[in-house]
Design a protein around this motif. Structure first.
Motif, short mmCIF file in Angstrom:
data_model
loop_
_atom_site.label_atom_id
_atom_site.label_comp_id
_atom_site.label_asym_id
_atom_site.label_seq_id
_atom_site.Cartn_x
_atom_site.Cartn_y
_atom_site.Cartn_z
N PRO A 101 0.66 -1.25 -0.06
CA PRO A 101 0.04 0.03 0.03
C PRO A 101 0.77 1.38 -0.15
O PRO A 101 0.40 2.31 -0.45
CB PRO A 101 -0.72 -0.14 1.27
N PHE A 115 -4.87 0.21 -4.60
CA PHE A 115 -6.03 0.00 -3.48
C PHE A 115 -7.09 1.14 -4.12
O PHE A 115 -8.23 0.73 -4.31
CB PHE A 115 -5.48 0.45 -2.33
N VAL A 143 -10.47 -0.54 -2.60
CA VAL A 143 -10.08 -1.43 -1.54
C VAL A 143 -9.46 -0.37 -0.39
O VAL A 143 -8.59 0.27 -0.80
CB VAL A 143 -9.57 -2.66 -1.86
N GLU A 144 -9.83 -0.51 0.82
CA GLU A 144 -9.20 0.11 1.87
C GLU A 144 -7.76 -0.62 2.24
O GLU A 144 -7.62 -1.86 2.35
CB GLU A 144 -9.87 0.16 3.09
N ALA A 145 -6.51 0.21 2.19
CA ALA A 145 -5.36 -0.33 2.69
C ALA A 145 -5.45 -0.48 4.10
O ALA A 145 -6.13 0.23 4.93
CB ALA A 145 -4.19 0.54 1.99
N ARG A 200 -5.19 6.24 1.32
CA ARG A 200 -5.46 5.02 0.91
C ARG A 200 -4.09 4.49 1.19
O ARG A 200 -3.25 4.32 0.11
CB ARG A 200 -5.97 4.76 -0.47
N GLY A 201 -3.75 4.10 2.36
CA GLY A 201 -2.35 3.43 2.63
C GLY A 201 -1.13 4.07 2.58
O GLY A 201 -0.06 3.67 2.68
#
Ligand code: ATP
Length: 264
Positions: free
Chosen positions: A36, A43, A48-50, A151-152
């Motif tokens: 991530p 992501f 998608v959630e990291a 996000r990450g």
């Protein structure tokens, strides 16, 4: 942010090569943290959630800090080191502000890893008898983690020797929802760690690392690091009488100096 409670020290770089006996663990941490940090777009693309938080647990000296440092170095991420007990004690009354500051700095310097050592000191189970400070600090930490909208790009790695002591609220989804145990090394792990810590030492052919790996049952990485350092010092002490302090050391004399099995 002072160096003592949240240091970002690029001189303390580590690489995956410096971590011994934790191949599987490194593999997992690379998926959870490196991926991530390096490729947030994956992501983003997938929606998608990291992971925001990863909890490393295991006995002292097994390489939790080292592993976190290595991932930060390998990903060129800012590394912020937070010492749990210190942030509670040293800055009594201003712990929450400190935490906010650390999270702000990390976001500004993203990609970043916030490493919270002995996180159980900051976030003990709230049902346990703890003071108001701890309660407020846990609440602040939860709010800060919930507030990480990236996000990450900022990942919090918590480390503890006592995972059961960590507030369960911290271990819910979106917080420290990944866990990884970092265990003491077996014989093969110890051999790898011995190789790492003797890498830059001039050991001679008497040194049998396999044998040392067998003899050091129960040693964690930190113990092996000390063992090797002491072997080096023992060699220095052993060789001292042979040195003539009135004359300069000759190249050929220097070339003869080595560390041997008896020094361990
Ligand atoms: P603590 O819980 O006490 O903070 P830790 O698990 O974070 O311990 P480290 O601080 O990473 O342990 O380890 C201390 C030192 O021991 C490292 O800097 C390194 O020199 C050595 N060491 C520990 N584990 C390993 C390992 N798996 N491979 C190589 N060296 C290691």
């Amino acid at each position: 942010v002072t160096k003592a409670d949240a240091s970002e020290d690029r001189s303390l770089r580590a690489s995956y090569e410096d971590v011994g006996g934790l191949d599987k663990e490194l593999q997992r941490i690379r998926e959870m943290v490196e991926l991530p940090l390096k490729y947030p777009e994956i992501f983003r693309q997938l929606g998608v959630e990291a992971p925001k938080g990863v909890l490393l647990y295991g006995p002292p000296g097994t390489g939790k800090t080292l592993t976190a440092r290595a991932v930060a170095s390998e990903t060129n991420a800012t590394f912020m080191h937070v010492n749990g007990p210190e942030i509670i004690n040293k800055f009594y009354g201003e712990s929450e502000a400190r935490l906010r500051e650390i999270f702000e700095t990390a976001q500004r310097r993203a990609p970043a890893i916030i490493f919270i050592d002995e996180i159980d000191a900051i976030a003990p189970r709230r049902t346990d008898v703890i003071g108001d400070v701890e309660k407020r600090v846990v609440a602040q930490l939860l709010a800060l983690m919930d507030g990480l909208k990236n996000r990450g790009q900022v990942i919090v790695i918590g480390a503890t020797n006592v995972p059961d002591m960590v507030d369960p609220a911290l271990r819910r989804p979106g917080r420290f929802d990944r866990e990884l145990s970092i265990n003491p090394p077996d014989r093969f792990g110890r051999l790898k760690i011995l190789k790492i810590h003797t890498r830059s030492m001039r050991i001679d052919s008497t040194v049998n690392l396999e044998k040392l790996a067998q003899m050091t049952h129960g040693f964690v990485g930190a113990d092996i690091a000390i063992l090797c350092k002491e072997a080096g010092m023992n060699a220095v002490r052993r060789l001292l009488p042979a040195i003539d302090f009135t004359a300069e050391l000759q190249e050929e004399e220097l070339a003869k100096l080595t560390i041997s099995m008896n020094d361990f």
